[in-house]
Design an enzyme around this catalytic site. Structure first.
Site, PDB file in Angstrom:
ATOM      1  N   GLU A 118      18.112   1.445  -5.909  1.00  0.00           N
ATOM      2  CA  GLU A 118      18.080   3.279  -6.253  1.00  0.00           C
ATOM      3  C   GLU A 118      19.688   3.463  -6.118  1.00  0.00           C
ATOM      4  O   GLU A 118      20.409   2.982  -5.309  1.00  0.00           O
ATOM      5  CB  GLU A 118      17.399   3.908  -5.138  1.00  0.00           C
ATOM      6  CG  GLU A 118      16.139   4.015  -5.215  1.00  0.00           C
ATOM      7  CD  GLU A 118      15.293   4.034  -3.859  1.00  0.00           C
ATOM      8  OE1 GLU A 118      15.865   4.204  -2.913  1.00  0.00           O
ATOM      9  OE2 GLU A 118      14.085   3.638  -4.165  1.00  0.00           O
TER      10      GLU A 118
ATOM     11  N   HIS B 284      10.802   1.244   4.918  1.00  0.00           N
ATOM     12  CA  HIS B 284       9.475   1.021   4.122  1.00  0.00           C
ATOM     13  C   HIS B 284       8.570   0.248   4.792  1.00  0.00           C
ATOM     14  O   HIS B 284       8.305  -1.004   4.285  1.00  0.00           O
ATOM     15  CB  HIS B 284       9.814   0.693   2.873  1.00  0.00           C
ATOM     16  CG  HIS B 284      10.420   1.780   1.900  1.00  0.00           C
ATOM     17  ND1 HIS B 284      10.804   1.408   0.516  1.00  0.00           N
ATOM     18  CD2 HIS B 284      10.893   3.074   2.108  1.00  0.00           C
ATOM     19  CE1 HIS B 284      11.644   2.352   0.215  1.00  0.00           C
ATOM     20  NE2 HIS B 284      11.538   3.387   0.851  1.00  0.00           N
TER      21      HIS B 284
ATOM     22  N   ASN C 120       9.314   2.375  -4.200  1.00  0.00           N
ATOM     23  CA  ASN C 120       9.045   3.218  -2.884  1.00  0.00           C
ATOM     24  C   ASN C 120       7.594   3.565  -2.460  1.00  0.00           C
ATOM     25  O   ASN C 120       6.916   3.633  -3.656  1.00  0.00           O
ATOM     26  CB  ASN C 120       9.949   4.616  -3.093  1.00  0.00           C
ATOM     27  CG  ASN C 120      11.038   4.608  -3.768  1.00  0.00           C
ATOM     28  OD1 ASN C 120      11.244   4.309  -5.043  1.00  0.00           O
ATOM     29  ND2 ASN C 120      12.228   4.818  -2.899  1.00  0.00           N
TER      30      ASN C 120
HETATM   31  P1  FAD Z   1       3.770   8.050   8.437  1.00  0.00           P
HETATM   32  O1  FAD Z   1       4.270   8.954   7.310  1.00  0.00           O
HETATM   33  O2  FAD Z   1       4.836   7.141   9.052  1.00  0.00           O
HETATM   34  O3  FAD Z   1       3.124   8.917   9.376  1.00  0.00           O
HETATM   35  C1  FAD Z   1       2.768   8.527  10.570  1.00  0.00           C
HETATM   36  C2  FAD Z   1       2.513   9.677  11.672  1.00  0.00           C
HETATM   37  O4  FAD Z   1       1.704   9.102  12.672  1.00  0.00           O
HETATM   38  C3  FAD Z   1       4.011   9.833  12.092  1.00  0.00           C
HETATM   39  O5  FAD Z   1       4.054  11.216  12.036  1.00  0.00           O
HETATM   40  C4  FAD Z   1       3.794   9.397  13.616  1.00  0.00           C
HETATM   41  O6  FAD Z   1       4.699  10.391  14.327  1.00  0.00           O
HETATM   42  C5  FAD Z   1       2.644   9.518  13.891  1.00  0.00           C
HETATM   43  N1  FAD Z   1       1.999   8.405  15.265  1.00  0.00           N
HETATM   44  C6  FAD Z   1       2.311   7.312  15.185  1.00  0.00           C
HETATM   45  N2  FAD Z   1       1.861   6.813  16.446  1.00  0.00           N
HETATM   46  C7  FAD Z   1       1.120   7.673  16.647  1.00  0.00           C
HETATM   47  C8  FAD Z   1       0.252   7.810  18.130  1.00  0.00           C
HETATM   48  N3  FAD Z   1       0.087   6.712  18.911  1.00  0.00           N
HETATM   49  N4  FAD Z   1      -0.102   8.939  18.363  1.00  0.00           N
HETATM   50  C9  FAD Z   1      -0.202   9.880  17.534  1.00  0.00           C
HETATM   51  N5  FAD Z   1       0.746  10.007  16.430  1.00  0.00           N
HETATM   52  C10 FAD Z   1       1.086   8.734  16.090  1.00  0.00           C
HETATM   53  N6  FAD Z   1       9.232   6.484   0.625  1.00  0.00           N
HETATM   54  C11 FAD Z   1       9.147   6.920  -0.675  1.00  0.00           C
HETATM   55  O7  FAD Z   1       8.008   6.767  -1.324  1.00  0.00           O
HETATM   56  N7  FAD Z   1      10.150   7.419  -1.244  1.00  0.00           N
HETATM   57  C12 FAD Z   1      11.159   7.540  -0.596  1.00  0.00           C
HETATM   58  O8  FAD Z   1      12.241   8.187  -1.222  1.00  0.00           O
HETATM   59  C13 FAD Z   1      11.174   7.627   0.995  1.00  0.00           C
HETATM   60  N8  FAD Z   1      12.454   7.454   1.468  1.00  0.00           N
HETATM   61  C14 FAD Z   1      12.512   7.132   2.994  1.00  0.00           C
HETATM   62  C15 FAD Z   1      13.512   7.520   3.834  1.00  0.00           C
HETATM   63  C16 FAD Z   1      13.483   7.243   4.853  1.00  0.00           C
HETATM   64  C17 FAD Z   1      14.864   7.605   5.922  1.00  0.00           C
HETATM   65  C18 FAD Z   1      12.413   6.763   5.733  1.00  0.00           C
HETATM   66  C19 FAD Z   1      12.493   6.567   7.360  1.00  0.00           C
HETATM   67  C20 FAD Z   1      11.126   6.388   4.855  1.00  0.00           C
HETATM   68  C21 FAD Z   1      11.444   6.840   3.477  1.00  0.00           C
HETATM   69  N9  FAD Z   1      10.222   6.399   2.763  1.00  0.00           N
HETATM   70  C22 FAD Z   1      10.311   6.829   1.351  1.00  0.00           C
HETATM   71  C23 FAD Z   1       9.219   5.742   3.295  1.00  0.00           C
HETATM   72  C24 FAD Z   1       7.837   6.639   3.643  1.00  0.00           C
HETATM   73  O9  FAD Z   1       8.317   7.895   4.172  1.00  0.00           O
HETATM   74  C25 FAD Z   1       6.822   6.132   4.277  1.00  0.00           C
HETATM   75  O10 FAD Z   1       6.277   5.088   3.554  1.00  0.00           O
HETATM   76  C26 FAD Z   1       5.690   6.884   4.612  1.00  0.00           C
HETATM   77  O11 FAD Z   1       5.837   8.137   5.268  1.00  0.00           O
HETATM   78  C27 FAD Z   1       4.480   6.191   5.480  1.00  0.00           C
HETATM   79  O12 FAD Z   1       3.288   7.002   5.395  1.00  0.00           O
HETATM   80  P2  FAD Z   1       2.217   6.601   6.450  1.00  0.00           P
HETATM   81  O13 FAD Z   1       0.917   7.708   6.136  1.00  0.00           O
HETATM   82  O14 FAD Z   1       1.741   5.267   6.387  1.00  0.00           O
HETATM   83  O15 FAD Z   1       2.679   6.916   7.854  1.00  0.00           O
END
Ligand code: FAD
Length: 499
Positions: free
Chosen positions: A353, A438, A476
């Protein structure tokens, strides 16, 4: 409150958790979502909910006393600074060989991410999720995820005309001159809003370096899409600043869930007990993996199988910058939302990217986040002596990612007569090989769970987040996490909740 009984408890409010909660609520089930981070719905003293990248403050980091910015240096100088310990938005979680960045708060990673919303090429899908029917994903669930996340692509004519994408046009020019395909990458940003930012008629967001620590206006985080619809059902309770610590079978059926209520310094103020008929693990790849290996090892869920904790990867993330000639400035004002990528996946195993460096000054730098075909997979295990989970990733495992990224950037540097920047990650350090944005895997689909995320051995327990995906998606990840969650929850509602 403590002692309550709920039909469904969802741990985490990111992509997987939001899909589960919305579809369950629409099917008539009451859902309780528990989120360890804050609600992020109240402005701070500066009138804004979120800080920008040029001025990180207490809101920016999860429980740290010093910032840990992904780009730690500028012109070789360290730029991190002291902050107050606070339940801020970006967690820089440190394991032995890697720092894993994650969003904390209602909306999970959607609060902090770059909004790049990419569907993998269909021909790559069989290697990403081999047990999943690709025709169903590309016919139904990817389209559903893209529509409901609000994914759109930038107007190419506007892209070509506007100062804030000068950096991306330089990236495109250099890619194409070296023979690499450059593609526009879809995103979850309101482009009309960005046009108004550029015209100076609305408060700035992408054009005010808002990325990593939240985005105040134009980005369609989950708060504006799935979570807005979740609230409209009237069936979902979302409880922020509550962290799930234990899930175990309840004597009368269902599961007992222990939840710590946190204050904004991260201290536990009270521990609550809730009973749930069903529990969805949606704490993100790292959060879900840490919980499951701990619950298995400490006897809460001893029957989880030996796949729990395995198959974790970094999506091959590696960063680098290039120093351009003086006739190739990349622009003082850079939109924080990336819109383009260089595709060398098939030939070199890298999709890069063209990323912003929104410093507010001209840097003549081109900056890239590459997603690469890295074969290494790590494992979460439970360190009984220390009483905590560990991850065995090694920094040296980034070498295949560096090699893949070099297939693009060595060639561009040769063609342009340019060199790598060595001042962004330390002094004389080219590669940002210490981190990932990621995290993926740790409770892999069809291994730790069945082919729809049901955890083996415990009816009513599900994984529905990035932990299901075995380490790499070639692009991503959040569109794939969302689409897979849509697929799985549809099946779970149809077969487990109706009888
Ligand atoms: P998450 O979105 O991580 O959600 C998990 C949630 O659970 C969090 O809010 C956390 O606080 C909560 N949690 C964790 N443990 C507990 C617990 N024990 N009790 C209660 N709550 C808890 N992806 C893309 O596709 N495009 C992008 O441009 C991109 N840019 C990114 C840039 C950055 C800086 C970062 C950090 C990530 C980026 N990503 C991107 C990755 C993407 O955001 C993640 O892959 C995605 O959010 C993961 O989704 P998820 O549902 O698995 O978990």
């Amino acid at each position: 409150g403590s002692g309550a009984h709920v039909p469904v408890l969802v741990i985490g409010t990111g992509y997987g958790g939001s899909v589960a909660a919305l579809r369950l609520a629409q099917a008539g089930t009451d859902v309780h979502m528990v989120e360890m981070g804050m609600a992020w719905d109240t402005p701070g003293a500066d009138g804004k909910i979120f800080a920008n990248t040029t001025k990180p403050d207490d809101r920016s980091f999860w429980l740290r006393t010093r910032t840990k910015q992904p780009l730690s240096n500028f012109l070789g100088f360290p730029i991190d600074k002291n902050v107050n310990r606070y339940t801020g938005i970006l967690d820089a979680e440190e394991f032995a060989g890697i720092t894993v960045y994650q969003g904390r708060g209602v909306g999970g990673g959607s609060l902090v991410n770059g909004g790049m919303a990419v569907t993998p090429k269909r021909e790559n899908f069989a290697t990403i999720l081999p047990s999943v029917n690709a025709a169903e994903m590309y016919g139904t669930y990817y389209p559903r995820a893209n529509a409901d996340l609000g994914v759109t692509t930038i107007d190419p004519a506007w892209f070509d005309s506007v100062d804030c994408y000068q950096y991306a046009r330089v990236g495109r020019k250099h890619a194409q001159r070296s023979g690499f395909p450059f593609l526009f990458v879809p995103a979850v940003y309101d482009w009309d809003y960005m046009k108004q930012e550029s015209a100076g008629t609305v408060p700035k967001s992408a054009l005010d370096a808002e990325i990593l620590y939240g985005n105040n206006y134009g980005k369609k985080s989950l708060q504006k899409t799935y979570i807005d619809r979740i609230k409209a059902t009237g069936r979902v309770t979302i409880t922020p600043l509550h962290k799930v610590t234990r899930v175990s079978p309840a004597s009368g059926g269902g599961y007992t869930v222990l939840i710590d209520q946190l204050d904004t310094t991260g201290r536990t103020t009270v521990t609550k007990t809730v009973t749930a008929d069903r529990v969805f693990f949606a704490a993100g790849s790292v959060g879900t993996s840490k919980l499951l290996v701990g619950l298995k090892a400490t006897g809460a869920l001893p029957g989880l199988n030996n796949e729990v904790g395995k198959g974790w990867g970094d999506n091959g993330n590696v960063m680098c910058g290039r120093a351009n000639h003086l006739w190739d400035p990349t622009g003082k004002v850079q939109s924080s939302i990336p819109t383009g990528g260089i595709d060398n996946w098939d030939a070199g195993g890298a999709f890069a990217e063209v990323a912003p460096l929104p410093t507010g000054i001209e840097t003549w730098a081109s900056f890239y986040l590459s997603i690469t075909k890295n074969p290494h997979r790590a494992e979460f295990t439970w360190n009984a002596a220390a009483g905590r989970p560990e991850l065995n990733w090694q920094t040296a495992w980034k070498q295949p990612s560096i090699d893949a990224a070099k297939t693009i950037f060595d060639k561009i540097n040769r063609k342009e007569g340019t060199i790598y920047r060595t001042d962004l990650f330390g002094t004389y350090k080219i590669w940002g090989d210490h981190l990932t944005y990621h995290p993926l895997g740790g409770a892999v689909l069809d291994k730790a769970t069945d082919n729809y995320g049901r955890l083996h051995g415990y009816p009513g327990l599900y994984v529905i987040d990035g932990a299901l995906i075995p380490g790499n998606v070639s692009v991503n990840p959040f569109v794939t996490i969302t689409a897979l969650a849509e697929r799985n929850i549809e099946r779970i509602i149809a077969t487990d909740l109706r009888r």
